[in-house]
Design a protein around this motif. Structure first.
Motif, short mmCIF file in Angstrom:
data_model
loop_
_atom_site.label_atom_id
_atom_site.label_comp_id
_atom_site.label_asym_id
_atom_site.label_seq_id
_atom_site.Cartn_x
_atom_site.Cartn_y
_atom_site.Cartn_z
N ARG A 164 1.29 -1.41 -0.31
CA ARG A 164 -0.27 0.10 0.08
C ARG A 164 0.54 1.48 -0.48
O ARG A 164 0.47 2.26 -0.67
N GLN A 165 1.96 1.94 0.81
CA GLN A 165 2.69 1.93 1.45
C GLN A 165 3.62 3.02 -0.48
O GLN A 165 3.69 4.15 -0.94
N ARG A 166 3.89 1.87 -1.36
CA ARG A 166 4.43 2.31 -2.24
C ARG A 166 3.06 2.86 -3.72
O ARG A 166 3.65 3.64 -4.26
N VAL A 167 1.73 2.16 -3.13
CA VAL A 167 1.16 2.75 -3.77
C VAL A 167 0.61 4.71 -3.82
O VAL A 167 0.79 4.96 -4.84
N VAL A 168 1.05 4.56 -2.16
CA VAL A 168 0.83 6.27 -1.92
C VAL A 168 2.16 7.28 -2.12
O VAL A 168 2.21 8.28 -3.32
N GLU A 169 3.13 5.97 -2.87
CA GLU A 169 4.52 6.78 -2.93
C GLU A 169 4.22 6.82 -3.90
O GLU A 169 4.87 7.91 -4.64
N MET A 170 3.41 6.00 -4.99
CA MET A 170 3.13 6.35 -6.73
C MET A 170 2.20 7.70 -7.07
O MET A 170 2.81 8.36 -8.07
N ARG A 171 1.14 8.11 -6.24
CA ARG A 171 0.95 9.03 -6.73
C ARG A 171 1.27 10.22 -6.08
O ARG A 171 1.34 11.08 -6.84
N GLN A 172 2.88 10.28 -5.43
CA GLN A 172 3.21 11.57 -4.65
C GLN A 172 4.20 11.15 -5.86
O GLN A 172 4.53 12.97 -6.13
N LEU A 173 5.36 10.90 -6.49
CA LEU A 173 5.56 11.12 -7.35
C LEU A 173 5.27 11.38 -9.31
O LEU A 173 5.84 12.18 -9.50
N LEU A 174 3.50 10.88 -8.87
CA LEU A 174 3.30 11.16 -10.06
C LEU A 174 2.51 13.01 -10.16
O LEU A 174 2.00 13.13 -11.10
N SER A 175 2.77 12.70 -9.12
CA SER A 175 1.86 14.25 -8.51
C SER A 175 2.29 15.50 -10.02
O SER A 175 2.05 16.27 -10.70
N PRO A 176 3.79 15.40 -10.08
CA PRO A 176 4.22 17.12 -10.82
C PRO A 176 3.65 16.56 -12.00
O PRO A 176 3.97 17.20 -13.11
N TYR A 177 3.21 15.57 -12.58
CA TYR A 177 3.50 14.83 -13.83
C TYR A 177 2.31 15.04 -14.34
O TYR A 177 1.45 15.46 -15.30
N ARG A 178 0.71 15.43 -13.45
CA ARG A 178 -0.24 15.24 -13.73
C ARG A 178 -0.94 16.02 -14.33
O ARG A 178 -2.40 16.36 -14.75
N LYS A 179 -0.31 17.40 -14.70
CA LYS A 179 -0.61 18.65 -15.15
C LYS A 179 -0.36 18.76 -16.90
O LYS A 179 -0.45 19.54 -17.19
N ARG A 180 1.20 17.57 -17.18
CA ARG A 180 1.77 17.35 -18.38
C ARG A 180 0.56 17.00 -19.66
O ARG A 180 1.30 16.80 -21.23
N GLY A 181 -0.95 16.19 -19.49
CA GLY A 181 -1.26 16.08 -21.18
C GLY A 181 -0.67 13.86 -20.97
O GLY A 181 -1.44 14.18 -22.05
N ILE A 182 0.14 13.83 -20.33
CA ILE A 182 0.61 12.20 -20.29
C ILE A 182 -0.75 11.37 -19.68
O ILE A 182 -1.24 11.30 -18.94
N SER A 183 -1.97 11.21 -20.95
CA SER A 183 -2.45 9.56 -20.40
C SER A 183 -2.64 8.98 -19.36
O SER A 183 -3.38 8.56 -18.46
N THR A 184 -1.69 8.35 -19.81
CA THR A 184 -0.70 7.18 -18.91
C THR A 184 -0.90 7.20 -17.00
O THR A 184 -1.74 6.80 -16.17
N VAL A 185 -0.86 8.44 -17.12
CA VAL A 185 -0.37 9.02 -15.44
C VAL A 185 -1.43 9.29 -15.01
O VAL A 185 -2.00 9.31 -14.18
N GLY A 186 -2.12 10.70 -15.72
CA GLY A 186 -3.88 10.16 -15.47
C GLY A 186 -4.44 8.35 -14.81
O GLY A 186 -5.59 8.97 -14.58
N VAL A 187 -4.72 8.05 -15.97
CA VAL A 187 -5.68 6.65 -15.48
C VAL A 187 -4.83 6.28 -14.22
O VAL A 187 -5.65 5.28 -13.25
N LEU A 188 -3.39 5.86 -14.22
CA LEU A 188 -2.89 5.38 -13.08
C LEU A 188 -2.61 6.03 -12.03
O LEU A 188 -3.54 5.44 -11.18
N ASP A 189 -3.27 7.42 -12.21
CA ASP A 189 -3.51 8.32 -10.89
C ASP A 189 -4.44 7.78 -10.63
O ASP A 189 -5.16 7.93 -9.21
#
Length: 205
Positions: free
Chosen positions: A169-194
């Protein structure tokens, strides 16, 4: 409490120097000299990780090589302690990858994470999820966010299929934290995964 558990507890609490002293004692003393090859490999890779955490890069690299050599000398004819039964190539590769990651060698760390996943038995799916979570984080550190998303998708696939642990579960929390800078860049895979990660955490929390 044995030396490995004491080292881990102290390290997790942030006492890196103290953890290194405990790990150093575990490879300098009579216990290490009398240990079986598999146990020496386990003690050695713990030592390597504490060396890396304390920025002793060359010593950490040497400790990894010694742990690899020790494990290569383990075979079925040697009676091993029950506490080391789990420690094989996959576990060594995982710990080696974490050490290399801490040393900043992301490319080799990713290679070792992959070796860990490849060589671990199917019975350890929960551990697979943790290893893949670390690998995704390392891929992100190397700049490969889309590659990391593919790796993290496998983590969520496993978690949503009934695999759960606090570490995973902590890896999923970390995943969201690391994806945070990419959320507004229009990368579709990031949005779906997040979105999947957020939905999963909302479900289990």
């Amino acid at each position: 409490m044995d030396l490995k558990r004491r080292r881990t507890r102290r390290f997790n609490l942030g006492f890196r120097r103290e953890a290194l002293q405990i790990a150093q004692a575990s490879v300098d003393g009579e216990r290490y000299a009398a240990a079986t090859p598999r146990e020496r490999a386990l003690l050695g890779v713990v030592h390597a990780r504490t060396l890396a955490a304390n920025c002793h890069n060359q010593e950490a690299a040497c400790a990894l090589l010694r742990a690899e050599d020790d494990l290569s000398n383990a075979h079925a004819g040697i009676r091993e302690p029950d506490r080391t039964f789990f420690f094989g190539e996959a576990s060594l590769a995982h710990e080696t990858a974490c050490t290399l990651r801490d040393l900043g060698d992301h490319q080799r760390a990713i290679k070792e994470f992959r070796r860990s996943v490849r060589t671990r038995g199917t019975a350890f799916r929960r551990t697979h999820a943790v290893t893949l979570g670390y690998m995704g984080a390392t891929q992100t550190a190397q700049g490969g966010v889309e590659e990391a998303c593919a790796t993290w998708t496998s983590v969520l696939d496993a978690m949503e299929d009934g695999i759960y642990s606090g570490r995973a579960r902590q890896r999923v929390v970390e995943m969201r934290q690391l994806l945070s800078p990419y959320r507004k860049r229009g990368i579709s895979t990031v949005g779906v995964l997040d979105a999947r990660a957020a939905a999963y955490l909302a479900q289990v929390d």
